[in-house]
Design a protein around this motif. Structure first.
Motif, mmCIF file in Angstrom:
data_model
loop_
_atom_site.group_PDB
_atom_site.id
_atom_site.type_symbol
_atom_site.label_atom_id
_atom_site.label_comp_id
_atom_site.label_asym_id
_atom_site.label_seq_id
_atom_site.Cartn_x
_atom_site.Cartn_y
_atom_site.Cartn_z
ATOM 1 N N PRO A 86 0.846 -1.208 0.000
ATOM 2 C CA PRO A 86 0.000 0.000 0.000
ATOM 3 C C PRO A 86 0.878 1.254 0.000
ATOM 4 O O PRO A 86 1.948 1.270 0.614
ATOM 5 C CB PRO A 86 -0.756 -0.099 1.339
ATOM 6 C CG PRO A 86 -0.647 -1.523 1.760
ATOM 7 C CD PRO A 86 0.633 -2.051 1.197
ATOM 8 N N ALA A 87 0.434 2.285 -0.718
ATOM 9 C CA ALA A 87 1.194 3.547 -0.740
ATOM 10 C C ALA A 87 1.327 4.074 0.686
ATOM 11 O O ALA A 87 0.436 3.879 1.508
ATOM 12 C CB ALA A 87 0.487 4.568 -1.626
ATOM 13 N N TRP A 88 2.464 4.745 0.962
ATOM 14 C CA TRP A 88 2.702 5.289 2.312
ATOM 15 C C TRP A 88 1.886 6.556 2.519
ATOM 16 O O TRP A 88 1.966 7.482 1.712
ATOM 17 C CB TRP A 88 4.177 5.645 2.483
ATOM 18 C CG TRP A 88 5.117 4.489 2.375
ATOM 19 C CD1 TRP A 88 5.153 3.373 3.168
ATOM 20 C CD2 TRP A 88 6.188 4.341 1.434
ATOM 21 N NE1 TRP A 88 6.178 2.533 2.773
ATOM 22 C CE2 TRP A 88 6.830 3.107 1.712
ATOM 23 C CE3 TRP A 88 6.675 5.128 0.389
ATOM 24 C CZ2 TRP A 88 7.928 2.653 0.977
ATOM 25 C CZ3 TRP A 88 7.758 4.666 -0.334
ATOM 26 C CH2 TRP A 88 8.379 3.447 -0.037
ATOM 27 N N GLN A 89 1.189 6.611 3.648
ATOM 28 C CA GLN A 89 0.489 7.849 4.006
ATOM 29 C C GLN A 89 1.355 8.695 4.925
ATOM 30 O O GLN A 89 1.072 9.868 5.154
ATOM 31 C CB GLN A 89 -0.872 7.542 4.647
ATOM 32 C CG GLN A 89 -1.839 6.815 3.707
ATOM 33 C CD GLN A 89 -2.026 7.534 2.358
ATOM 34 O OE1 GLN A 89 -2.082 8.756 2.289
ATOM 35 N NE2 GLN A 89 -2.104 6.757 1.275
ATOM 36 N N ASP A 90 2.403 8.074 5.479
ATOM 37 C CA ASP A 90 3.381 8.797 6.283
ATOM 38 C C ASP A 90 4.773 8.557 5.733
ATOM 39 O O ASP A 90 4.977 7.605 4.971
ATOM 40 C CB ASP A 90 3.312 8.329 7.737
ATOM 41 C CG ASP A 90 2.455 9.273 8.555
ATOM 42 O OD1 ASP A 90 2.704 10.489 8.473
ATOM 43 O OD2 ASP A 90 1.526 8.777 9.241
ATOM 44 N N VAL A 91 5.709 9.381 6.153
ATOM 45 C CA VAL A 91 7.075 9.240 5.654
ATOM 46 C C VAL A 91 7.686 7.955 6.215
ATOM 47 O O VAL A 91 7.714 7.772 7.424
ATOM 48 C CB VAL A 91 7.930 10.444 6.099
ATOM 49 C CG1 VAL A 91 9.374 10.268 5.662
ATOM 50 C CG2 VAL A 91 7.358 11.730 5.553
ATOM 51 N N PRO A 92 8.156 7.059 5.352
ATOM 52 C CA PRO A 92 8.837 5.876 5.874
ATOM 53 C C PRO A 92 10.146 6.308 6.548
ATOM 54 O O PRO A 92 10.948 7.025 5.933
ATOM 55 C CB PRO A 92 9.118 5.025 4.628
ATOM 56 C CG PRO A 92 8.628 5.799 3.454
ATOM 57 C CD PRO A 92 8.146 7.137 3.896
ATOM 58 N N GLY A 93 10.319 5.902 7.806
ATOM 59 C CA GLY A 93 11.438 6.390 8.620
ATOM 60 C C GLY A 93 12.778 6.251 7.942
ATOM 61 O O GLY A 93 13.604 7.175 7.972
ATOM 62 N N GLU A 94 13.021 5.113 7.279
ATOM 63 C CA GLU A 94 14.364 4.881 6.719
ATOM 64 C C GLU A 94 14.649 5.787 5.523
ATOM 65 O O GLU A 94 15.800 5.940 5.139
ATOM 66 C CB GLU A 94 14.552 3.396 6.375
ATOM 67 C CG GLU A 94 13.783 2.877 5.162
ATOM 68 C CD GLU A 94 12.424 2.244 5.498
ATOM 69 O OE1 GLU A 94 11.684 2.817 6.335
ATOM 70 O OE2 GLU A 94 12.091 1.206 4.911
ATOM 71 N N TYR A 95 13.596 6.383 4.925
ATOM 72 C CA TYR A 95 13.798 7.223 3.732
ATOM 73 C C TYR A 95 13.597 8.705 4.013
ATOM 74 O O TYR A 95 13.565 9.537 3.108
ATOM 75 C CB TYR A 95 12.838 6.799 2.611
ATOM 76 C CG TYR A 95 12.980 5.356 2.192
ATOM 77 C CD1 TYR A 95 14.202 4.696 2.281
ATOM 78 C CD2 TYR A 95 11.887 4.656 1.694
ATOM 79 C CE1 TYR A 95 14.324 3.362 1.901
ATOM 80 C CE2 TYR A 95 12.002 3.332 1.298
ATOM 81 C CZ TYR A 95 13.226 2.692 1.408
ATOM 82 O OH TYR A 95 13.347 1.386 1.030
ATOM 83 N N ARG A 96 13.457 9.006 5.284
ATOM 84 C CA ARG A 96 13.103 10.365 5.660
ATOM 85 C C ARG A 96 14.036 11.429 5.075
ATOM 86 O O ARG A 96 13.595 12.424 4.479
ATOM 87 C CB ARG A 96 13.129 10.422 7.190
ATOM 88 C CG ARG A 96 12.624 11.674 7.784
ATOM 89 C CD ARG A 96 12.829 11.625 9.305
ATOM 90 N NE ARG A 96 12.416 12.886 9.876
ATOM 91 C CZ ARG A 96 11.156 13.162 10.184
ATOM 92 N NH1 ARG A 96 10.227 12.258 10.015
ATOM 93 N NH2 ARG A 96 10.837 14.334 10.659
ATOM 94 N N GLY A 97 15.343 11.226 5.245
ATOM 95 C CA GLY A 97 16.307 12.223 4.778
ATOM 96 C C GLY A 97 16.275 12.386 3.266
ATOM 97 O O GLY A 97 16.306 13.507 2.743
ATOM 98 N N VAL A 98 16.201 11.275 2.560
ATOM 99 C CA VAL A 98 16.201 11.307 1.089
ATOM 100 C C VAL A 98 14.944 12.010 0.582
ATOM 101 O O VAL A 98 14.987 12.843 -0.335
ATOM 102 C CB VAL A 98 16.250 9.871 0.524
ATOM 103 C CG1 VAL A 98 16.247 9.888 -0.992
ATOM 104 C CG2 VAL A 98 17.486 9.147 1.036
#
Ligand SMILES: [Fe+2]
Ligand SMILES: [Fe+2]
Length: 472
Positions: free
Chosen positions: A98-110
């Motif tokens: 499912p598409a993310w509705q929140d920022v995935p933690g591991e990709y936050r910086g990118v």
């Protein structure tokens, strides 16, 4: 200051009225935005009524309300395309989730970097264009300039919404920094090169809309595929506005081409400068310049960053879901143009690291369609000249061709040949001074500068001689 009436002042479909934390962040940011707009927005016209389109909702009835507004009173809104409840991530390692509705933690910086890089271009173009109003070729063109400026302002709001709503304190700091960098400033420049170039005249401006803003279209289209759903929905709505910006660029140049062809026929000469218009050879030089600096915006031909953005599900390809492949690209290859000694060759590279080049290819094909339409105008006047896109190796500062000297027709040339001929290929000081000399404001209703033809029709069904901006 008085509290902001969110529904009234900031039209939105993101539930701003119910989100106190976001309200506070935007309440803090809004006066800074308005200060930036006053300092860096269209110079000299802030108190004038302009006939502008405002988005007040995303449905067909609400996203294009036209009326007179003073630009500082423009209702910059926050709109996301309607959600698709079942939306999935369509590519990369997370394909099918499912598409993310929140920022995935591991990709936050990118992800934050992607949003900031896109966001930075929006105020940059307003800064680049801030003095153009003073030399407008008509009220119609003046209005279109202001429409683009307020919409780029809205695009900044869209990116700031994402930063404030999803990236906490770092996001708020980035939102402030977006108002602090300045196009062309030696100490705090905008992030990307083309957004630090000057846009000193209307030929440059139309070229900017056609070439540089079109890079924006392709970046937004790739981000619209993102697995991070709020980014996807934001970019999808921005693309509806971007279509008008492409229109302004293509028809602006098209009208200049038309006017030049009319004068060439009337006076039986290629040298229309004597008749107060811009010759096709000069337009070609501007094409060479603006196309090449815009090609740089796509980044290096081979890029592990691009591969990572894709594999992570953050940034897709142009029209990702229409492509008939596995949308993971682990084993696929893609042809990339490279420089081998003095020759330009093509080699197959892994598709994942070639995504910048692929997006550049989609972009070049789109540019070519516009150039073809200009050439139709020339041909319809019985004139035997063709405008051309320069070879992608020409005048590049980024990627495989950064250190090479390549002619517009794609020959690797010596330093000596470059020095001898680059003035034939790129605008010279003399060319720029000539173009500048034509830039006298024309502001009578229905009047147009001598160097540009009137448009085929007005805006929103209004006549061409409509009072698009009230200057009195
Ligand atoms: Fe934009
Ligand atoms: Fe734009």
């Amino acid at each position: 200051m008085a509290a902001i009436d969110y529904l009234e002042r900031i039209p939105n479909n993101v539930g701003l009225a119910e989100n106190r934390r976001l309200q506070r962040a935007l309440e803090d940011w809004q006066p800074k935005f308005l200060q930036w707009w006053t300092d860096m927005g269209p110079d000299g016209f802030q108190a004038r009524d302009a006939y502008l389109r405002t988005a007040i909702s995303v449905d067909a009835q609400g996203w294009a309300k036209f009326g007179y507004v003073k630009m500082p009173d423009y209702r910059w809104g926050i709109f996301l395309a309607e959600p698709d409840a079942d939306r999935r991530i369509n590519f990369g390692d997370h394909k099918g989730d499912p598409a993310w509705q929140d920022v995935p933690g591991e990709y936050r910086g990118v992800l934050r970097r992607l949003v900031v890089t896109q966001g930075d271009t929006e105020p940059a173009s307003v800064e680049q264009q801030r003095h153009l109003g003073r030399t407008c070729p008509s009220l119609y063109d003046l209005r279109n300039l202001f429409q683009i400026n307020v919409e780029e302002g809205r695009h900044l709001w869209a990116m700031v919404y994402l930063l404030d709503a999803y990236f906490g304190r770092d996001g708020r700091e980035e939102s402030e920094a977006l108002l602090e960098r300045r196009s062309g400033d030696a100490d705090k420049p905008r992030i990307l090169g083309a957004f630090n170039e000057k846009t000193p005249d209307w030929l440059s401006y139309f070229m900017f809309c056609f070439f540089t803003d079109r890079d924006g279209k392709y970046q937004l289209a790739s981000l619209a595929e993102s697995g991070f759903d709020p980014l996807s929905r934001t970019c999808r709505f921005m693309l509806t506005e971007e279509a008008h910006h492409m229109f302004v660029g293509e028809t602006g140049i098209g009208r200049m081409v038309q006017r030049t062809c009319e004068l060439m026929r009337e006076h039986k000469t290629d040298d229309v400068r004597r008749h107060g218009a811009i010759d096709l050879a000069t337009m070609q030089k501007y094409i060479n310049f603006h196309c090449s600096v815009s090609l740089d915006l796509f980044g290096s031909e081979v890029s592990t960053n691009a591969a990572n953005f894709y594999t992570m599900g953050l940034k897709g390809r142009f029209e990702e879901t229409k492509k008939p492949d596995d949308h993971r690209l682990k084993d696929a290859t893609y042809p990339v143009v490279e420089l081998v000694g003095d020759t330009i060759a093509t080699r197959e590279e892994p598709a994942l690291v070639s995504l910048n080049e692929r997006l550049r290819d989609d972009y070049v094909a789109d540019c070519q369609r516009g150039v073809n339409r200009w050439n139709q105008v020339i041909k319809s006047h019985g004139i035997d000249v063709e405008l051309r896109l320069p070879h992608r190796g020409f005048h590049r500062a980024i990627g495989a061709f950064a250190d090479a000297k390549v002619s517009p027709d794609g020959r690797v040339v010596s330093e000596a040949e470059w020095d001898a001929r680059h003035q034939e290929w790129l605008p010279t000081e003399h060319d720029r001074a000539f173009v500048a000399s034509l830039m006298e404001p024309v502001t009578g209703r229905g009047q147009f500068a001598n160097w540009i033809a009137p448009p085929a029709r007005g805006i929103n069904g209004q006549p061409v001689d409509f009072e698009y901006v009230r200057l009195a």
